[in-house]
Every structure is written in structure tokens, then in C-alpha cells.
Design an enzyme around this catalytic site. Structure first.
Site, PDB file in Angstrom:
ATOM      1  N   CYS A   1      19.966  49.906  -6.065  1.00  0.00           N
ATOM      2  CA  CYS A   1      19.742  51.301  -6.444  1.00  0.00           C
ATOM      3  C   CYS A   1      19.137  51.387  -7.844  1.00  0.00           C
ATOM      4  O   CYS A   1      19.112  50.415  -8.592  1.00  0.00           O
ATOM      5  CB  CYS A   1      21.042  52.086  -6.375  1.00  0.00           C
ATOM      6  SG  CYS A   1      21.573  52.452  -4.676  1.00  0.00           S
TER       7      CYS A   1
ATOM      8  N   HIS B   1      20.733  57.206  -9.678  1.00  0.00           N
ATOM      9  CA  HIS B   1      22.054  57.647 -10.104  1.00  0.00           C
ATOM     10  C   HIS B   1      22.303  57.335 -11.577  1.00  0.00           C
ATOM     11  O   HIS B   1      21.615  56.527 -12.205  1.00  0.00           O
ATOM     12  CB  HIS B   1      23.143  57.023  -9.224  1.00  0.00           C
ATOM     13  CG  HIS B   1      23.270  55.531  -9.340  1.00  0.00           C
ATOM     14  ND1 HIS B   1      24.032  54.914 -10.306  1.00  0.00           N
ATOM     15  CD2 HIS B   1      22.744  54.526  -8.589  1.00  0.00           C
ATOM     16  CE1 HIS B   1      23.980  53.602 -10.147  1.00  0.00           C
ATOM     17  NE2 HIS B   1      23.196  53.334  -9.110  1.00  0.00           N
TER      18      HIS B   1
END
Length: 568
Positions: free
Chosen positions: A465, A446
Site C-alpha cells: 500500500c 493511507h
């Protein structure tokens, strides 16, 4: 106990894959004494095998089943009747050291001693049978470890899910036996390891490092104080010698003792390659890295060669690779990198897992649902200290039914059954886009508002992440649709402000991998910090003695004895 190969020891009930060599004409019974002796040893093992199962996940191969099938399909004829084949095998076993493996694991010395003993007097059929079976077992064991690795990664990491789709162990083993029939044992060993350039570079680096070790190792640099530009003295002279030995400074510069511009440039180059802050100052961290013994670097290369044997077969076609320890991501097309970017990965306490998946869709203008761990450990203390924290960060509070709650009505010291969700926007924790792929860990690639962290050398800063520095470039390449999803089309999609999931026209494999060596632009192997401490358990398993059964050549007057005990 069933004898298994392709990694470390597996239990008796582990899934196995039947591997059958090419079928040859089988007669009713062996037509020579050695064949009859081989049959007498192997046929009773039929009942020892559990029901044959197939595991696509780990592709474990039962070595006793391989040996039995091989000999049964050749009517138990001896396989090693050509002396040149045996000579090639012994030479190839010794050369497994070039791949970071231990030749002693394959009991080549025992086999050679048995050969010499049998040459001293005419061997009995039982002795020849035991020797032939021992050679075959060693041959397959060594080749499979070169091909797929000695260590079983799934035993070290429960996240491991790299399914070797398209890599059938039966094809590997069959090719090994074809090579034996063609009297090309050395060729089988040459083709078994990964053939990619990165593996060859690590192989060359391993040989070079061993030369350094045999010559006494790298020069040591005195620690205790930072070495800085403008300094002059013994410690700087030692630094110069170490930089010359590592290939960072020209040899004729080693005799001086001043910290000049050449030393500054060499130190910066070393720091960049070692993922250290590149300030040109040889501080404590840089000096510690310079003084890592060459033996430790040898082990580091061996560990990463083992990882290469696990993974390099996956690097084909179009795919994305996240290099966790290297804090970078790359998109490959036709096996060649066409795009790279820096990333931030999980902190050691919240490490990014190693696994594979397929990118299926992209979320534009994503909201962020706060994971439970972050909610409890990070966010609740901030909310308790600052009642305006949620509003300032545009975070809404939802109950179990998805209803929006007034934060003022919540007992934040006894918060249960709540979901915190941050609205979409440039300051959203996921930024403008999230690149999604199915997994059990809520991990994805992301965007991020924390762009300042990309300037750091060590970027283990996220909660698991992967934050990507240039995510919109990657999105454009993933869609691979210049008409609809070019840069202008992506900006138009973002400008509408809506949270939307858009599926890719073609799924793209993604591999989250962990490597602690790298290749410099000059092709030199360099070393990364082992940020998660994953190298040690791999090295420990790699160094464990092989559990290949000891060779037992029977005495002439005794019946044949061959053990099936032991696991690999």
C-alpha cells in the site's frame, strides 16, 4: 497469421479493433492497372481475418485490416502518387530516432531501394501496387507506435489495466489518412507522439545525451574510496569534471582539485535529484551513480518515453498520480498539479502494482485487517515469540464467523481460519484515514504512524500500500467541499473516534505509475533508481527487431507476391 500492431506481437486470436478510414465513393472496380493490382493482392486477405472483436482494454489494431479497409474505401486507388509524400515519409521515419524508436523497424531503407529501382525503369502495375501497399503499412505502423507505443505493457505486467477510455484508435488512424490525403505526412508524424511538456523534455534530453555519447561520454570518477569535504587530489578533480559535465558545477570550477563548499553543494544537489542520501559526501553509491555510462541513461530515457506513450493521454482533468519509483503522489486539477506529497511504497519483495482505478470513498478512523501474507510472514513469528504482542498493538483475533477469540486459546503454531484486526487509533497501521479505490490487490492510500521513514531518500518500505505523508490535505482536496469537508470538518469527523466510510461526491481517477526519470526545477531530466527492476524488460522489448513483413517487389515477369506474415 494475422498482422497486428500497437504493441509487440499478439496471438492470432487476440481481440482486434476494426479501423475504417473515411468512406469515399466506391465504384464497381478499379479504373487503372495499379488499382486492379492492389485489389488483386488485398481482396483475398478478407477470408484470413478472424471475426472482428473490440477490446477496450488494449485497443489492438489489425494493420492488415486497416490497409484493406483503407484501399477498399478508396476503390483501391494508389495512395502514394505524390513524390513529396514519399519524401516526407522517409524523412519522418528517420526522425523516429528522436523519440527513442529504431527507424530500421519500419523498413524505410528497403522502401527507398525499391523506389530507386523502380525509377530506373518503368514499373509494372504489380510493382507499383506492392510499393504503395508497403508504404501504407509502414506509415500506419510507425504512427501507431509513436502514438501508443511499440511495446505492449499488458504482456510485461499482468496488473496492467489502463483502459484508454476516450482514445479511439479509429480516430487516430482516420486522422493519419486525412493527413495523407492533405499531403501533410510530416504533420501526422509531428502530432502522433504525446504533446505534453514532459515528453518534449525527455525528447530534448535524449538528444543531449546522444551528443554527450558522441563526444566520448561523461568523465569517469575513480571509485574505491569515499570523496569527502577537505580532500584534494586527482579523484576530486575527476569529480569536479563530472559535476561540470552534468551541469551541477560551473565550468570554470573544473580545473581545481579540492573538495570545497561548491563541490559539497553540487554533490548534494546531484544526490537529491538521484534519490540518494544528500550528505554532500561522494560515497560508493553516489560514485556508482555518477559512473553510470551515458548509454545506459539514453536507454533509461527511451524506456520512459515509451511509458509516456502508454500513459500520458490519461493525464487530463482531475486525477491523482502515484509516482512509485519517485516515492511521491500528486493531485492534478485541470491538468495542473495543485498538491504534492512524499509517499512510502512497497518493498521490492512486495511491490506496489502499476494500475489505474477511481477513488470512491475515505475511511476515517480505520481499523486494519492484517493481510494473509503479512499475517503469515511477519506477524506470526512475533506472536510466537511474544504472547503480549497482540494486546500491546490492540489487535483482536476473530474466527471465521467474526467472533472475538482469546489469543491465549489459539495454537499459534497451527493458526488457521483466523483474522487479525487492529483497532482504530493514532497508532493504527493505517493511521487516521484510508483513501479507497476498487482493485484486486487490497491496495489503497493511507496515513501511517511510521512518519520517520518519510525522511529517507529510498522509501520502498511498505507491504504494497501507499503511505502518504500529508493524507488529510489530500482528503480535503478530494472532497472539494470547503463548507463541509474543510480542515475543521475533517478534524471533527476524526474526533468522534468512529470508523466510518464517507463517499466522495465525485469519483477521482487514480493512476499508480512507474517512472525512472524525473524533471528537476531547472527542467533537467534526472534519473531515479529502478527500484523494482521494471526498466530492463521494457528495454528488451523496445530493442527487439520489428516483425514488419519484408517488402517484396515482384519481378516484372512474375505475379505479384506480398507476404502477410509477421507480427508487430
Amino acid at each position: 497469421m494475422v498482422f497486428l500492431i500497437s504493441g509487440t506481437a499478439f496471438g492470432e486470436t487476440s481481440p482486434i479493433v476494426q479501423v475504417s478510414p473515411p468512406v469515399s465513393t466506391v465504384s464497381a472496380a478499379p479504373d487503372d492497372g495499379v488499382g486492379q493490382a492492389i485489389q488483386a493482392v488485398l481482396e483475398p486477405l478478407q477470408s484470413a481475418f478472424p471475426p472482428l472483436l473490440t477490446s477496450r482494454k488494449h485497443q489492438r489494431t489489425d494493420i492488415n485490416r486497416v490497409v484493406l479497409d483503407f484501399y477498399s474505401h478508396r476503390n483501391y486507388r494508389a495512395a502514394w502518387t505524390n513524390g513529396r509524400d514519399v519524401t516526407q515519409l522517409f524523412k519522418s521515419l528517420n526522425e523516429t530516432a528522436f523519440d527513442g524508436l529504431n527507424p530500421a523497424d519500419y523498413r524505410g531503407t528497403e522502401l527507398l531501394q525499391a523506389q530507386l529501382a523502380m525509377q530506373a525503369s518503368a514499373p509494372t502495375p504489380a510493382q507499383s501496387a506492392a510499393f504503395d501497399i508497403g508504404l501504407t503499412r509502414t506509415y500506419i505502423t510507425a504512427l501507431l507506435q509513436l502514438r501508443r507505443g511499440k511495446v505492449d505493457p499488458s504482456r510485461l505486467d499482468f496488473h496492467w489495466n489502463f483502459d484508454p477510455v476516450g482514445v479511439d484508435p479509429r480516430e487516430d488512424v482516420n486522422s493519419f489518412f486525412v493527413a495523407l490525403d492533405d499531403h501533410d505526412v510530416a504533420g501526422a508524424f509531428a502530432k502522433a507522439p504525446p504533446q505534453e511538456a514532459v515528453y518534449r523534455s525527455m525528447r530534448e534530453a535524449l538528444a543531449q545525451l546522444r551528443q554527450v555519447r558522441d563526444a566520448g561520454g561523461w568523465p569517469k570518477v575513480a571509485e574505491g574510496q569515499s570523496l569527502k569535504p577537505g580532500m584534494d587530489g586527482v579523484a576530486v578533480a575527476q569529480l569536479r569534471a563530472r559535476l561540470v559535465a552534468g551541469g551541477y558545477l560551473e565550468p570554470h570550477k573544473s580545473k581545481r582539485s579540492d573538495y570545497d563548499d561548491k563541490v559539497i553543494a553540487a554533490v548534494k544537489k546531484y544526490q537529491v535529484e538521484q534519490y540518494l542520501g544528500a550528505d554532500g559526501v561522494a560515497g560508493a553509491t553516489t560514485l556508482a551513480a555518477l559512473n553510470v555510462p551515458v548509454e545506459a541513461r539514453i536507454d533509461q530515457v527511451r524506456v520512459n518515453m515509451e511509458r509516456a506513450r502508454w500513459l500520458l493521454y490519461k493525464l487530463q482533468g482531475t486525477f491523482v498520480v502515484v509516482d512509485i519509483a519517485g516515492y511521491k503522489v500528486a493531485l492534478y486539477r485541470d491538468g495542473q498539479p495543485i498538491w504534492r506529497s512524499r509517499v512510502q511504497v512497497g518493498k521490492p519483495i512486495r511491490s506496489t502494482p502499476v494500475f489505474q482505478s477511481e477513488i470512491t470513498y475515505v475511511t476515517f478512523n480505520p481499523t486494519w485487517t492484517v493481510p494473509p501474507t503479512i499475517l503469515v510472514k511477519d506477524m506470526l513469528p512475533k506472536i510466537q515469540q511474544n504472547p503480549d504482542y497482540l494486546a500491546a498493538n490492540r489487535i483482536r483475533v476473530l474466527d471465521r464467523d467474526g467472533n472475538v477469540l482469546d489469543p491465549a486459546t489459539v495454537d499459534w503454531y497451527n493458526a488457521r481460519g483466523l483474522t487479525l484486526r487492529q483497532d482504530a487509533g493514532p497508532d493504527n497501521s493505517l493511521g487516521q484515514v484510508a483513501i479507497r479505490f476498487p482493485n484486486d490487490y487490497a491496495i489503497y492510500l493511507h496515513d501511517t504512524p511510521h512518519r520517520e521513514l518519510f525522511a529517507k531518500s529510498v522509501r520502498a518500505t511498505s507491504s504494497g500500500c501507499i503511505r502518504v505523508e500529508n493524507p488529510l490535505q489530500l482528503v480535503e482536496l478530494l472532497f472539494n467541499d470547503p463548507a463541509r469537508w474543510n480542515s475543521e470538518g475533517i478534524q471533527k469527523q476524526l474526533a468522534n473516534g468512529k470508523t466510518e466510510n464517507i463517499r466522495l461526491p465525485v469519483r477521482v481517477p487514480v493512476l499508480l505509475a512507474y517512472w525512472t526519470v524525473d524533471l528537476s526545477k531547472e527542467g533537467r531530466v534526472t534519473f531515479k533508481p529502478d527500484v523494482y527492476g521494471y526498466d530492463t524488460p521494457v528495454l528488451q522489448q523496445l530493442n527487439l527487431p520489428s516483425k514488419l513483413p519484408a517488402l517484396e517487389i515482384p519481378q516484372a515477369e512474375n505475379p505479384l507476391v506480398v507476404t502477410g506474415k509477421g507480427e508487430q
